[in-house]
Design an enzyme around this catalytic site. Structure first.
Site, PDB file in Angstrom:
ATOM      1  N   CYS A   1       0.837  -1.200   0.000  1.00 34.16           N
ATOM      2  CA  CYS A   1       0.000   0.000   0.000  1.00 34.16           C
ATOM      3  C   CYS A   1       0.872   1.250   0.000  1.00 34.16           C
ATOM      4  CB  CYS A   1      -0.923   0.000   1.222  1.00 34.16           C
ATOM      5  SG  CYS A   1      -2.001   1.450   1.307  1.00 34.16           S
ATOM      6  N   PRO A   2       0.821   2.052  -1.059  1.00 33.00           N
ATOM      7  CA  PRO A   2       1.637   3.277  -1.084  1.00 33.00           C
ATOM      8  C   PRO A   2       1.201   4.301  -0.044  1.00 33.00           C
ATOM      9  CG  PRO A   2       0.130   3.214  -2.956  1.00 33.00           C
ATOM     10  CD  PRO A   2       0.048   1.880  -2.301  1.00 33.00           C
TER      11      PRO A   2
END
Length: 281
Positions: free
Chosen positions: A152-153
């Site tokens: 997840c950025p």
């Protein structure tokens, strides 16, 4: 320091931009709600106190769960899944892929591994070890992550075994935080929109606060609902797209233990601690 290392460090800095964006929005929302809405717009002292007490409760839980999601180290593959020197030597000097598969099968007999790939035992050539069930290699984190869900950025890390509980709590508390801000700011949003109160710099903060909170609530609540669905079925995001392969073939429900046990696997057996404690300590 070589050019490749400089580039790698520069990219690592850029990876924190989404996290800094979330932090900046949270800090601004705190200012807009506490100062511009509660202290300067709400007239009743009792209403101010009520708004602020519940707001800080949601804000603290939202901030805590986000911090835990971001900074909890990813769960890496234990050392016993790495082939010893003699097995590694035999594997590297095997003449055929069939011989390599047989070597890995023999080594994995004493390991708790039941999933397979099309080539046999799941093996990571980058990390050079047997992949435990549900572990996957993350090219961003540059390691294999236990029960990897996705990278997840927005938290700049992999969501997996060690922080999946915190990730779900973060989504839940973020949704509660956003809907609370949205609902409590709605009357003032309507009043400002209809010009029923004097215009000022705080007006635009309150207007924008309502829009941002509502927008984030729609986005976060959708993602939260999806992960609750996955949690109840004991599936990861990766497994929802590609079912795990067992000896008898693919099975999307291969890790399903029953809804309560599926939740307890992540949140623990004590329901009272589901929303707070870290069961991985």
């Amino acid at each position: 320091m070589g050019a490749k290392q400089c580039l790698s460090k520069s990219l690592n800095v850029f990876k924190w931009i989404p996290v800094l964006f979330i932090v900046a929005v949270a800090v601004w929302s705190y200012y807009a709600y506490v100062i511009q809405l509660c202290l300067l717009s709400v007239g009743s002292p009792a209403q101010k106190m009520l708004y602020l007490v519940f707001y800080h409760l949601f804000f603290i839980m939202f901030s805590w769960s986000y911090w835990q999601t971001v900074f909890t180290p990813v769960a890496r593959v234990p050392h016993e899944f790495r082939p010893p020197t003699d097995v590694a030597f035999a594997f590297e000097h095997a003449e055929t892929q069939q011989q390599q598969r047989e070597i890995l099968e023999e080594f994995s007999r004493n390991l708790p591994v039941v999933t397979r790939s099309l080539m046999g035992v799941r093996f990571c050539e980058k990390c050079y070890h047997i992949k435990p069930d549900r572990a996957h290699h993350c090219s961003v984190c540059e390691c294999c992550v236990l029960k990897m869900d996705h990278h997840c950025p927005w938290v700049n890390t992999c969501v997996g075994w060690s922080n999946y509980k915190f990730f779900i709590l973060f989504l839940g508390y973020a949704a509660l935080y956003c809907i609370y801000v949205s609902l409590t700011s709605l009357p003032f949003f309507i009043a400002f929109w209809k010009n029923q109160v004097e215009a000022g710099p705080g007006k635009f903060h309150v207007l924008f606060l309502f829009f941002v909170a509502t927008m984030f609530f729609i986005s976060v609540s959708s993602l939260f609902s999806y992960h609750i669905y996955l949690l109840l079925l004991n599936r990861s995001t990766l497994e929802s797209f590609r079912p795990p392969v067992f000896r008898l073939g693919p099975d999307k429900d291969g890790f399903h233990l029953g809804k309560f046990n599926n939740v307890a696997e992540i949140f623990g057996d004590d329901i009272k601690l589901w929303f707070f404690s870290n069961i991985y300590k």
